[in-house]
Design a protein around this motif. Structure first.
Motif, PDB file in Angstrom:
ATOM      1  N   GLU A   1       0.816  -1.214   0.000  1.00  0.00           N
ATOM      2  CA  GLU A   1       0.000   0.000   0.000  1.00  0.00           C
ATOM      3  C   GLU A   1       0.850   1.265   0.000  1.00  0.00           C
ATOM      4  O   GLU A   1       0.473   2.282  -0.572  1.00  0.00           O
ATOM      5  CB  GLU A   1      -0.927  -0.019   1.224  1.00  0.00           C
ATOM      6  CG  GLU A   1      -2.085   0.930   1.102  1.00  0.00           C
ATOM      7  CD  GLU A   1      -3.200   0.625   2.092  1.00  0.00           C
ATOM      8  OE1 GLU A   1      -3.708   1.587   2.672  1.00  0.00           O
ATOM      9  OE2 GLU A   1      -3.519  -0.562   2.268  1.00  0.00           O
ATOM     10  N   LYS A   2       2.050   1.195   0.595  1.00  0.00           N
ATOM     11  CA  LYS A   2       2.904   2.388   0.669  1.00  0.00           C
ATOM     12  C   LYS A   2       3.460   2.775  -0.708  1.00  0.00           C
ATOM     13  O   LYS A   2       3.900   3.905  -0.896  1.00  0.00           O
ATOM     14  CB  LYS A   2       4.052   2.168   1.655  1.00  0.00           C
ATOM     15  CG  LYS A   2       5.078   1.153   1.194  1.00  0.00           C
ATOM     16  CD  LYS A   2       6.255   1.102   2.152  1.00  0.00           C
ATOM     17  CE  LYS A   2       7.332   0.152   1.612  1.00  0.00           C
ATOM     18  NZ  LYS A   2       8.526   0.123   2.468  1.00  0.00           N
TER      19      LYS A   2
ATOM     20  N   ASN B   1      -0.154   5.256  -5.106  1.00  0.00           N
ATOM     21  CA  ASN B   1      -0.678   6.598  -4.853  1.00  0.00           C
ATOM     22  C   ASN B   1      -2.197   6.543  -4.634  1.00  0.00           C
ATOM     23  O   ASN B   1      -2.833   5.508  -4.814  1.00  0.00           O
ATOM     24  CB  ASN B   1      -0.310   7.557  -5.982  1.00  0.00           C
ATOM     25  CG  ASN B   1      -0.802   7.096  -7.333  1.00  0.00           C
ATOM     26  OD1 ASN B   1      -1.729   6.299  -7.426  1.00  0.00           O
ATOM     27  ND2 ASN B   1      -0.186   7.590  -8.393  1.00  0.00           N
ATOM     28  N   LYS B   2      -2.770   7.687  -4.286  1.00  0.00           N
ATOM     29  CA  LYS B   2      -4.179   7.723  -3.900  1.00  0.00           C
ATOM     30  C   LYS B   2      -5.128   7.350  -5.058  1.00  0.00           C
ATOM     31  O   LYS B   2      -6.064   6.575  -4.858  1.00  0.00           O
ATOM     32  CB  LYS B   2      -4.515   9.110  -3.358  1.00  0.00           C
ATOM     33  CG  LYS B   2      -5.704   9.140  -2.413  1.00  0.00           C
ATOM     34  CD  LYS B   2      -5.780  10.477  -1.698  1.00  0.00           C
ATOM     35  CE  LYS B   2      -6.920  10.474  -0.691  1.00  0.00           C
ATOM     36  NZ  LYS B   2      -7.001  11.781   0.018  1.00  0.00           N
ATOM     37  N   PRO B   3      -4.906   7.862  -6.284  1.00  0.00           N
ATOM     38  CA  PRO B   3      -5.795   7.462  -7.377  1.00  0.00           C
ATOM     39  C   PRO B   3      -5.756   5.961  -7.653  1.00  0.00           C
ATOM     40  O   PRO B   3      -6.789   5.346  -7.950  1.00  0.00           O
ATOM     41  CB  PRO B   3      -5.250   8.246  -8.580  1.00  0.00           C
ATOM     42  CG  PRO B   3      -4.529   9.403  -7.990  1.00  0.00           C
ATOM     43  CD  PRO B   3      -3.964   8.902  -6.710  1.00  0.00           C
TER      44      PRO B   3
ATOM     45  N   LYS C   1      -5.029   3.573  -5.465  1.00  0.00           N
ATOM     46  CA  LYS C   1      -5.735   2.895  -4.374  1.00  0.00           C
ATOM     47  C   LYS C   1      -7.243   2.939  -4.603  1.00  0.00           C
ATOM     48  O   LYS C   1      -7.953   1.955  -4.380  1.00  0.00           O
ATOM     49  CB  LYS C   1      -5.382   3.539  -3.035  1.00  0.00           C
ATOM     50  CG  LYS C   1      -3.968   3.271  -2.556  1.00  0.00           C
ATOM     51  CD  LYS C   1      -3.690   4.016  -1.255  1.00  0.00           C
ATOM     52  CE  LYS C   1      -2.245   3.825  -0.803  1.00  0.00           C
ATOM     53  NZ  LYS C   1      -1.935   4.608   0.410  1.00  0.00           N
ATOM     54  N   GLY C   2      -7.730   4.091  -5.060  1.00  0.00           N
ATOM     55  CA  GLY C   2      -9.158   4.228  -5.327  1.00  0.00           C
ATOM     56  C   GLY C   2      -9.621   3.332  -6.464  1.00  0.00           C
ATOM     57  O   GLY C   2     -10.726   2.788  -6.436  1.00  0.00           O
ATOM     58  N   HIS C   3      -8.751   3.183  -7.467  1.00  0.00           N
ATOM     59  CA  HIS C   3      -9.081   2.330  -8.618  1.00  0.00           C
ATOM     60  C   HIS C   3      -9.286   0.876  -8.186  1.00  0.00           C
ATOM     61  O   HIS C   3     -10.242   0.214  -8.604  1.00  0.00           O
ATOM     62  CB  HIS C   3      -7.960   2.436  -9.654  1.00  0.00           C
ATOM     63  CG  HIS C   3      -8.192   1.642 -10.898  1.00  0.00           C
ATOM     64  ND1 HIS C   3      -9.222   1.927 -11.775  1.00  0.00           N
ATOM     65  CD2 HIS C   3      -7.545   0.563 -11.424  1.00  0.00           C
ATOM     66  CE1 HIS C   3      -9.190   1.066 -12.780  1.00  0.00           C
ATOM     67  NE2 HIS C   3      -8.178   0.228 -12.586  1.00  0.00           N
TER      68      HIS C   3
END
Length: 210
Positions: free
Chosen positions: A58-59, A62-64, A66-68
């Motif tokens: 997870e580190k 990036n945020k996009p 992770k959302g995908h």
């Protein structure tokens, strides 16, 4: 239905057929892959499936990204690859694609990134012949040859093979036979060589010429 999978090149070895004949094979760790997204004609204008391969922490996402993956409710994957298929109706988001997608005797195309060779001359890069190394040929016995005469054509023809960066490009090898499938260890053995180094990511699809 068309078949596809993402894998990792393990290396080459050899197997024996029923007659004791040696078969040179490349072993690929194929899958397990998960379907992350499904493209439809209504939403995207074409049909395709996006599959992920290899675990990712997870580190390192990036945020996009992770959302995908959160939208698909699947774990983060290191490699994402989209395949256009004729019929995607039987495939759904979250489905697992394993090595048993392919069977012994199938003909496949393998796409990978070739080994980088760095800056190479025209002989190594394009297979040019060298000049003789006697009687005053040097220092041009490994050069690229004529660059075009001064008056006619007074230019260098397009496509002239010159020194430059060699390798590290996308290469597809077509019509390789599946020799063995090990479902428990997610391994597929293909007859012959495929592009890329050990550990390189490859994409396997049904052969377009079979």
């Amino acid at each position: 239905m068309q078949k596809c999978i993402v894998g990792k090149k393990i290396g080459m070895t050899q197997l024996f057929d029923e007659k004791g004949k040696v078969i040179p094979v490349t072993v690929i760790e194929a899958g397990p892959c998960v379907v992350v997204q499904k493209k439809t004609i209504e939403n995207d204008g074409y049909e395709a499936v996006q599959i992920g391969f290899g675990d990712k922490s997870e580190k390192n996402a990036n945020k996009p990204m992770k959302g995908h993956f959160a939208k698909a409710d699947v774990a983060l994957k290191r490699v994402l690859r989209e395949f256009r298929l004729d019929d995607c109706s039987s495939i759904n988001v979250g489905d697992i694609i394993k090595a048993d997608t392919f069977a012994v005797g199938d003909a496949v195309d393998v796409c990978g990134t070739s080994k980088g060779k760095g800056f190479a001359g025209s002989i190594k890069r394009h297979g040019y012949s060298r000049l003789k190394e006697t009687h005053g040929t040097g220092p041009v016995h490994r050069h690229a040859g004529s660059m075009g005469a001064n008056s006619t054509p007074s230019k260098v023809y397009k496509g002239k093979g010159l020194p430059g960066h060699m390798g590290a490009e996308r290469v597809t090898v077509q019509n390789l036979d599946v020799v063995k499938v090990d479902v428990e260890n997610n391994l597929i053995a293909l007859r012959g060589a495929i592009p890329g180094p050990k550990g390189g990511v490859v994409f396997i699809t049904d052969s377009v010429k079979a």
